[in-house]
Enzyme design. Sequence first.
Site, PDB file in Angstrom:
ATOM      1  N   HIS A   1       0.762  -1.252   0.000  1.00 14.87           N
ATOM      2  CA  HIS A   1       0.000   0.000   0.000  1.00 14.87           C
ATOM      3  C   HIS A   1       0.793   1.303   0.000  1.00 14.87           C
ATOM      4  CE1 HIS A   1      -3.522  -2.471   0.437  1.00 14.87           C
ATOM      5  NE2 HIS A   1      -3.036  -3.012   1.526  1.00 14.87           N
TER       6      HIS A   1
ATOM      7  N   HIS B   1      -3.397  -3.254   7.815  1.00 13.96           N
ATOM      8  CA  HIS B   1      -4.442  -3.584   6.852  1.00 13.96           C
ATOM      9  C   HIS B   1      -5.054  -2.288   6.323  1.00 13.96           C
ATOM     10  CE1 HIS B   1      -8.290  -5.113   5.313  1.00 13.96           C
ATOM     11  NE2 HIS B   1      -8.905  -4.314   6.148  1.00 13.96           N
TER      12      HIS B   1
END
EC number: 4.6.1.18
Length: 124
Positions: free
Chosen positions: A12, A119
């Site tokens: 990410h 996450h």
Amino acid sequence: KETAAAKFQRQHMDSSTSSASSSNYCNQMMKSRNMTSDRCKPVNTFVHESLADVQAVCSQENVACKNGQTNCYQSYSTMSITDCRETGSSKYPNCAYKTTQANKHIIVACEGNPYVPVHYDASV
């Protein structure tokens, strides 16, 4: 074994660019970050901010995660992100993605000590 925090960074974080460089960005990044090695990951978001700024979200607004857990946090400010979404014609091993640039608040789940993102939950 890759830690959850390291996996979050690999999947990410892209602090090196302020936004997606081209429409081919997702095709290149999803491959180079190993998200197409055993299957095509259907959806993924890259954040174009400093790691420190993204880690700081873990001390910002506490919100519920999509799965009902309570360890998610929403960024106070919007961040430069790129959404990668698999196209209809994408077929493993030739994974193909649509690149969409946006400025949104991010929601991440945080864990551990130090308390860091593990996450990517959503962007709003």
